[in-house]
Design an enzyme around this catalytic site. Structure first.
Site, PDB file in Angstrom:
ATOM      1  N   GLY A  47     131.336   3.298  17.789  1.00  0.00           N
ATOM      2  CA  GLY A  47     132.250   4.094  18.758  1.00  0.00           C
ATOM      3  C   GLY A  47     133.022   4.281  20.161  1.00  0.00           C
ATOM      4  O   GLY A  47     131.417   4.520  20.824  1.00  0.00           O
ATOM      5  N   GLN A  52     135.305   8.083  27.691  1.00  0.00           N
ATOM      6  CA  GLN A  52     134.067   8.197  27.591  1.00  0.00           C
ATOM      7  C   GLN A  52     133.743   7.401  28.948  1.00  0.00           C
ATOM      8  O   GLN A  52     133.035   6.559  29.458  1.00  0.00           O
ATOM      9  CB  GLN A  52     133.079   7.896  26.175  1.00  0.00           C
ATOM     10  CG  GLN A  52     132.917   8.693  25.518  1.00  0.00           C
ATOM     11  CD  GLN A  52     132.308   8.474  24.338  1.00  0.00           C
ATOM     12  OE1 GLN A  52     132.350   7.829  23.009  1.00  0.00           O
ATOM     13  NE2 GLN A  52     130.837   8.310  24.333  1.00  0.00           N
ATOM     14  N   CYS A  98     125.013   9.127  21.023  1.00  0.00           N
ATOM     15  CA  CYS A  98     126.260   9.023  22.016  1.00  0.00           C
ATOM     16  C   CYS A  98     125.713   8.307  22.881  1.00  0.00           C
ATOM     17  O   CYS A  98     125.063   8.198  23.854  1.00  0.00           O
ATOM     18  CB  CYS A  98     126.555  10.645  22.460  1.00  0.00           C
ATOM     19  SG  CYS A  98     127.808  10.344  23.290  1.00  0.00           S
ATOM     20  N   LEU A  99     126.746   7.733  23.235  1.00  0.00           N
ATOM     21  CA  LEU A  99     126.844   6.498  24.394  1.00  0.00           C
ATOM     22  C   LEU A  99     126.651   7.539  25.787  1.00  0.00           C
ATOM     23  O   LEU A  99     126.250   7.066  26.832  1.00  0.00           O
ATOM     24  CB  LEU A  99     128.095   5.439  24.214  1.00  0.00           C
ATOM     25  CG  LEU A  99     127.935   4.129  23.477  1.00  0.00           C
ATOM     26  CD1 LEU A  99     128.831   3.893  23.504  1.00  0.00           C
ATOM     27  CD2 LEU A  99     126.471   4.005  23.020  1.00  0.00           C
ATOM     28  N   HIS A 140     132.622  12.200  15.232  1.00  0.00           N
ATOM     29  CA  HIS A 140     132.776  12.186  16.313  1.00  0.00           C
ATOM     30  C   HIS A 140     133.552  11.423  17.712  1.00  0.00           C
ATOM     31  O   HIS A 140     133.638  12.596  18.825  1.00  0.00           O
ATOM     32  CB  HIS A 140     130.937  11.100  15.961  1.00  0.00           C
ATOM     33  CG  HIS A 140     130.748  10.594  17.582  1.00  0.00           C
ATOM     34  ND1 HIS A 140     129.683  11.664  17.891  1.00  0.00           N
ATOM     35  CD2 HIS A 140     130.620  10.559  19.046  1.00  0.00           C
ATOM     36  CE1 HIS A 140     128.618  11.426  18.591  1.00  0.00           C
ATOM     37  NE2 HIS A 140     129.984  10.668  19.423  1.00  0.00           N
ATOM     38  N   GLU A 141     133.970  10.783  17.232  1.00  0.00           N
ATOM     39  CA  GLU A 141     135.283   9.833  18.531  1.00  0.00           C
ATOM     40  C   GLU A 141     136.310  10.742  18.385  1.00  0.00           C
ATOM     41  O   GLU A 141     136.473  11.347  19.651  1.00  0.00           O
ATOM     42  CB  GLU A 141     135.954   8.854  17.809  1.00  0.00           C
ATOM     43  CG  GLU A 141     134.838   7.447  18.020  1.00  0.00           C
ATOM     44  CD  GLU A 141     133.683   7.520  19.337  1.00  0.00           C
ATOM     45  OE1 GLU A 141     134.009   7.783  20.339  1.00  0.00           O
ATOM     46  OE2 GLU A 141     132.507   6.887  18.748  1.00  0.00           O
ATOM     47  N   HIS A 144     135.176  13.386  20.649  1.00  0.00           N
ATOM     48  CA  HIS A 144     135.562  13.586  22.152  1.00  0.00           C
ATOM     49  C   HIS A 144     136.759  13.837  23.061  1.00  0.00           C
ATOM     50  O   HIS A 144     137.465  13.981  24.059  1.00  0.00           O
ATOM     51  CB  HIS A 144     135.350  12.186  22.210  1.00  0.00           C
ATOM     52  CG  HIS A 144     133.800  11.643  22.565  1.00  0.00           C
ATOM     53  ND1 HIS A 144     132.835  12.545  23.676  1.00  0.00           N
ATOM     54  CD2 HIS A 144     132.397  11.021  21.896  1.00  0.00           C
ATOM     55  CE1 HIS A 144     131.599  11.565  23.535  1.00  0.00           C
ATOM     56  NE2 HIS A 144     131.459  11.239  22.433  1.00  0.00           N
TER      57      HIS A 144
END
Length: 188
Positions: A47, A52, A98-99, A140-141, A144
């Protein structure tokens, strides 16, 4: 479609709640979604939220399996998570990465079922139910977009450990992303 730079923990854009998307069906919105998918694939993510890639809009993309191996792919704009009856869900602690925290994974508690409501790029309403790993991705997204990262859900000790992992691995992770981005063809 360009691969965009993924923001890293410490950058302000990750901490600011994102703005609602108000214009749907635009070429710019479609291009952003396409860029985000490409960037997510190059970075080996499940995701990716708009902040991000440095864009403060309430939007994320996903390509994520659930616990039964069913692959869920799409995007969600202006998401809101429904409250799920406590009798219909349970808290599960599993590893999460996480990216924007490259190279780190930690155990994070999340509910195993969630329902997200929002819109597609044309303004059509969407309701997405996630279970298991896919529910974790949706939560999670959505975090963000509210200016939170998974490190916020950790104890101080675990947060320090995640940042230590990131510091030790970030160069290698970013080098792999750059190498993958430079390859011709589909990144995934």
């Amino acid at each position: 479609m360009p691969v965009r730079r993924v923001t890293v923990v410490g950058e302000e854009v990750l901490r600011v709640p994102c703005r609602e998307v108000t214009e749907f069906g635009t070429p710019e919105l479609s291009a952003l979604i396409d860029d985000m998918f490409l960037t997510m694939y190059v970075a080996d993510g499940a995701g990716l939220a708009a902040n991000q890639v440095g864009v403060g809009l309430r939007l994320f993309v996903y390509d994520c399996p659930d616990d039964h191996g069913v692959r869920h792919t799409g995007h969600l704009i202006n998401p809101v998570l429904d409250r799920v009856d406590p009798a219909d869900r349970r808290l599960v602690e599993e590893f999460e990465g996480c990216l924007s925290v490259p190279g780190a994974t930690m155990t994070v508690p999340r509910v195993d079922r969630t329902v997200a409501r929002g819109f597609d790029k044309d303004g059509n309403p969407l309701v997405i139910e996630g279970q298991g790993y896919f529910a974790r991705c949706l939560q999670h997204e959505t975090d963000h977009l509210a200016g939170r990262i998974y490190l916020d859900r950790l104890s101080g000790r675990d947060r320090k450990e995640a940042l230590r992992q990131m510091e030790a691995r970030i160069e290698g992770v970013l080098a792999l992303r750059a190498e993958k981005a430079a390859r011709p063809g589909t990144p995934r």
